[in-house]
Design an enzyme around this catalytic site. Structure first.
Site, PDB file in Angstrom:
ATOM      1  N   ASP A 188       0.856  -1.201   0.000  1.00 22.30           N
ATOM      2  CA  ASP A 188       0.000   0.000   0.000  1.00 22.30           C
ATOM      3  C   ASP A 188       0.888   1.246   0.000  1.00 22.30           C
ATOM      4  O   ASP A 188       2.107   1.154   0.068  1.00 22.30           O
ATOM      5  CB  ASP A 188      -0.952  -0.005   1.209  1.00 22.30           C
ATOM      6  CG  ASP A 188      -0.205   0.064   2.533  1.00 22.30           C
ATOM      7  OD1 ASP A 188       0.880  -0.536   2.634  1.00 22.30           O
ATOM      8  OD2 ASP A 188      -0.701   0.723   3.470  1.00 22.30           O
ATOM      9  N   HIS A 494       1.535  -8.696  -3.967  1.00 18.24           N
ATOM     10  CA  HIS A 494       0.479  -7.711  -3.718  1.00 18.24           C
ATOM     11  C   HIS A 494       1.185  -6.382  -3.456  1.00 18.24           C
ATOM     12  O   HIS A 494       1.592  -6.082  -2.342  1.00 18.24           O
ATOM     13  CB  HIS A 494      -0.322  -8.149  -2.494  1.00 18.24           C
ATOM     14  CG  HIS A 494      -1.446  -7.236  -2.141  1.00 18.24           C
ATOM     15  ND1 HIS A 494      -2.723  -7.391  -2.637  1.00 18.24           N
ATOM     16  CD2 HIS A 494      -1.500  -6.153  -1.325  1.00 18.24           C
ATOM     17  CE1 HIS A 494      -3.501  -6.444  -2.150  1.00 18.24           C
ATOM     18  NE2 HIS A 494      -2.787  -5.683  -1.342  1.00 18.24           N
ATOM     19  N   ASP A 540       1.022 -17.429  -5.002  1.00 12.50           N
ATOM     20  CA  ASP A 540       1.704 -16.340  -5.707  1.00 12.50           C
ATOM     21  C   ASP A 540       0.718 -15.609  -6.621  1.00 12.50           C
ATOM     22  O   ASP A 540       0.847 -15.637  -7.840  1.00 12.50           O
ATOM     23  CB  ASP A 540       2.889 -16.908  -6.513  1.00 12.50           C
ATOM     24  CG  ASP A 540       3.652 -15.806  -7.217  1.00 12.50           C
ATOM     25  OD1 ASP A 540       3.576 -14.645  -6.771  1.00 12.50           O
ATOM     26  OD2 ASP A 540       4.309 -16.105  -8.245  1.00 12.50           O
ATOM     27  N   GLU A 549       2.103 -10.113   0.089  1.00 11.63           N
ATOM     28  CA  GLU A 549       2.432  -8.683   0.077  1.00 11.63           C
ATOM     29  C   GLU A 549       3.934  -8.521   0.340  1.00 11.63           C
ATOM     30  O   GLU A 549       4.630  -9.476   0.702  1.00 11.63           O
ATOM     31  CB  GLU A 549       1.606  -7.935   1.145  1.00 11.63           C
ATOM     32  CG  GLU A 549       1.689  -6.422   0.975  1.00 11.63           C
ATOM     33  CD  GLU A 549       0.630  -5.643   1.758  1.00 11.63           C
ATOM     34  OE1 GLU A 549      -0.290  -6.250   2.325  1.00 11.63           O
ATOM     35  OE2 GLU A 549       0.748  -4.398   1.783  1.00 11.63           O
TER      36      GLU A 549
HETATM   37  O1  9MR Z   1       2.289  -6.974   9.178  1.00  9.66           O
HETATM   38  C1  9MR Z   1       0.999  -6.711   9.683  1.00  9.66           C
HETATM   39  C2  9MR Z   1       0.438  -7.975  10.296  1.00  9.66           C
HETATM   40  O2  9MR Z   1       1.206  -8.362  11.418  1.00  9.66           O
HETATM   41  C3  9MR Z   1      -1.005  -7.766  10.682  1.00  9.66           C
HETATM   42  O3  9MR Z   1      -1.555  -8.995  11.127  1.00  9.66           O
HETATM   43  C4  9MR Z   1      -1.788  -7.228   9.490  1.00  9.66           C
HETATM   44  C5  9MR Z   1      -3.261  -6.964   9.799  1.00  9.66           C
HETATM   45  O4  9MR Z   1      -3.399  -5.957  10.715  1.00  9.66           O
HETATM   46  O5  9MR Z   1      -1.205  -6.032   9.022  1.00  9.66           O
HETATM   47  C6  9MR Z   1       0.105  -6.184   8.571  1.00  9.66           C
HETATM   48  O6  9MR Z   1       0.614  -4.958   8.190  1.00  9.66           O
HETATM   49  C7  9MR Z   1       0.058  -4.330   7.046  1.00  9.66           C
HETATM   50  C8  9MR Z   1      -0.264  -2.904   7.448  1.00  9.66           C
HETATM   51  O7  9MR Z   1      -1.316  -2.907   8.373  1.00  9.66           O
HETATM   52  C9  9MR Z   1      -0.591  -2.018   6.270  1.00  9.66           C
HETATM   53  N1  9MR Z   1       0.430  -2.100   5.245  1.00  9.66           N
HETATM   54  C10 9MR Z   1       0.634  -3.463   4.803  1.00  9.66           C
HETATM   55  C11 9MR Z   1       1.120  -4.295   5.950  1.00  9.66           C
HETATM   56  C12 9MR Z   1       1.534  -5.679   5.489  1.00  9.66           C
HETATM   57  O8  9MR Z   1       0.470  -6.500   5.158  1.00  9.66           O
END
Ligand code: 9MR
Length: 571
Positions: A188, A494, A540, A549
């Site tokens: 993101d 992603h 993938d 991601e």
């Molecule tokens: O890395 C984060 C993971 O530990 C959490 O379970 C998840 C859901 O809250 O979010 C992950 O972090 C994301 C972040 O909130 C927004 N940018 C992308 C991150 C990676 O997925």
């Protein structure tokens, strides 16, 4: 029998030999994805393990001429309940001749080719670090540096709005502030202080502990060739952004800078949604304080005294804000749905910040007291578990001797990781698969290399090698999880930039989050099948934000692991 001249016989025999030994033999050999290897390869002196999901008692290492250069016996079948399958180990550590090889069984089934050579991870080490250049926010990524991956800047972040949750008398809701630069967090376009802290710190740590390796590394980024190592130049990009996230009026730190909702999969320059800074939080203040305090010491060593003083002051102000606001947990506002990084327990953040501030000011009793108050057993770091970062800073500082119990706690954790690895059929310490599981593997590997630096016991390096082998393909999915590295590697992460840059190949050097069962419905379950086993549940495909991601906190320990192994083997 026709009456032919001997020379004709010889010719026919030669033809047959050529047929039997080359073309047909090669045709006979099939690549088997059930021979799991480190798809990049192994340093000459390293432990070298492959895993077989094929019933074979023996294996052969073949060179590119298909000649067998080493044979060995495979280990017993071992079942792993986390992957739902069984494997047999093929250990060829003894084989040390540099070259390109495959590992084959039953005469016909062979692995992908891999290398044995000393500097086998050089390109990988550059790419995993260069991923941060490609993650820079608000700058053009130029082909001079980016090659075929280039795009126009988006998100200048010079007109960021104070969200209602972040408003106070000095900066009421709607106030405009400037907070440019830094790195995009992940797939993101958000920028999050909590996650920036651990990520930036980890790069600084690699810069310090793998110094000799980074000193000569040239990433071809705009700053390459200046007096600083490229890794420090890159970390400074994010440190400078983090400094803009501190409210100069009270020292509090905004938790994140994002749009209200995640934007679509469009290029940075095609986005126009308003960006906000959202809520100040105690976690953001403490992670900020820790990272800035640490950075202030490092940049001072490179002669940046003014910046160092500014960082130190920022760290102290954030600490004071946290003391006054000790329980401000992040609460996602109703109108915001981007990532939360909402930590519920801050003991570890307190410890980390106290340790870093103590190291800047060892006579200040209050930091030492705060460390004692918030001591927690070391564990593998994640964005919401950071006390071990404070432990590492202490143990790699001049203060190490004063903290024997801390050192014992750290080594006890790493020894436990080694014990788990010994038990695991896949020879890896991880036994819980959370979102971003690959970063847990990389962080385990980082801790092991730090344990080696502290003890010089090479058992830790062998174990860290297993972590990298896992990441580069010797895992239950058979994928190398690093884009651009390995014949079967992640291709569809992603990630909004990779999705919109018009280039088919992914930008190299990005670590995918990895297998876990956290969200089984991120893709349409009718279209994308997922394994029910945590260690195998990875796909993938772009829609799988929970397994595929990319993120700055996942690449950072991989930077440490690859650079550290390179430093160890090439030194
Ligand atoms: O890395 C984060 C993971 O530990 C959490 O379970 C998840 C859901 O809250 O979010 C992950 O972090 C994301 C972040 O909130 C927004 N940018 C992308 C991150 C990676 O997925």
């Amino acid at each position: 029998m026709p009456n032919l001249k001997p020379v004709t016989y010889l010719f026919i025999v030669l033809l047959f030999v050529q047929y039997a030994c080359s073309d047909s033999a090669i045709e006979k050999q099939k690549i088997s994805e059930d021979i799991l290897i480190n798809q990049i390869g192994y340093p000459t002196a390293a432990q070298k393990l492959a895993l077989l999901r094929i019933d074979a008692d023996e294996f052969a290492i073949k060179n590119s001429e298909q000649e067998t250069v080493f044979t060995g016996k495979t280990g017993a079948w071992k079942y792993w309940k986390l992957s739902g399958d069984s494997v047999r180990v093929a250990d060829f550590s003894e084989f040390k001749a540099p070259g390109e090889y495959t590992i084959c069984v039953n005469d016909s089934l062979c692995s992908y080719p891999f290398k044995i050579e000393n500097e086998v991870y050089n390109n990988l080490a550059d790419a995993v670090l260069k991923s941060y250049y490609y993650a820079r926010c608000g700058v053009d990524i130029d082909s001079t540096y980016g090659g075929k991956w280039h795009w126009k800047a988006g998100h200048p972040d010079t007109q960021v709005m104070i969200h209602a949750s972040a408003a106070d008398n000095n900066r009421p809701e709607g106030t405009i502030i400037s907070s440019p630069g830094g790195w995009y967090d992940a797939g993101d376009y958000g920028k999050y202080v909590v996650n920036s802290g651990i990520s930036t710190y980890t790069l600084l740590l690699s810069c310090e502990l793998n110094k000799k390796f980074h000193q000569t590394q040239n990433l071809n980024i705009p700053e390459s060739g200046n007096e600083l190592p490229d890794i420090l130049d890159e970390a400074l990009v994010n440190l400078k952004w983090m400094m803009t996230m501190q409210d100069p009026n009270d020292g509090g730190v905004y938790h994140k800078l994002t749009t209200k909702n995640f934007t679509g999969f469009v290029a940075p320059s095609e986005t126009s949604e308003q960006r906000y800074v959202v809520q100040k939080s105690t976690a953001a203040a403490l992670d900020f304080a820790a990272t800035m305090a640490h950075a202030s010491r490092l940049v001072a060593k490179y002669g940046m005294d003014e910046l160092s003083a500014e960082m130190k002051q920022g760290a102290e102000k954030a600490w004071i804000w946290a003391l006054r606001n000790p329980d401000v947990l992040y609460k996602q506002p109703a109108d915001v749905s981007t990532g939360a990084y909402g930590d519920r327990s801050l003991t570890d953040e307190w410890y980390w910040a106290a340790a870093e501030l103590y190291l800047n000011d060892t006579h200040n009793r209050s930091y030492l007291d705060a460390m004692l108050d918030h001591w927690k057993k070391p564990e593998t770091p994640t964005w919401n578990s950071v006390n071990t970062l404070g432990v590492i800073s202490l143990l790699t500082s001049d203060e190490r001797e004063k903290f024997p119990a801390v050192e014992a706690g750290f080594l006890a954790h790493v020894d436990q990781l080694l014990a788990k690895e010994k038990q695991a059929p896949y020879s890896v310490s991880i036994n819980k698969f959370a979102w971003g599981s690959n970063s847990d593997v990389a962080n385990d590997g980082m801790l092991k290399l730090i344990a080696w630096q502290l003890t010089r016991d090479e058992k830790y390096v062998a174990s860290a090698q297993n972590d990298l082998d896992y990441i580069l393909g010797r895992n239950a999915t058979g994928f190398s999880f690093v884009t651009g590295f390995g014949p079967k590697s992640t291709r569809n992460p992603h990630n909004r930039i990779m999705s919109s840059d018009g280039v088919d190949d992914p930008i190299p050097g990005y670590l995918a989050g990895g297998p876990n069962l956290a969200v089984l419905t991120d893709c349409d379950p009718k279209e994308v099948k997922r394994s029910p086993y945590p260690a195998a549940s990875y796909v993938d495909v772009e829609c799988s934000y929970s397994t595929n991601e990319t993120a700055i906190n996942w690449n950072a320990p991989l930077v440490f692991l690859v650079s550290g192994l390179d430093y160890f083997y090439v030194k």
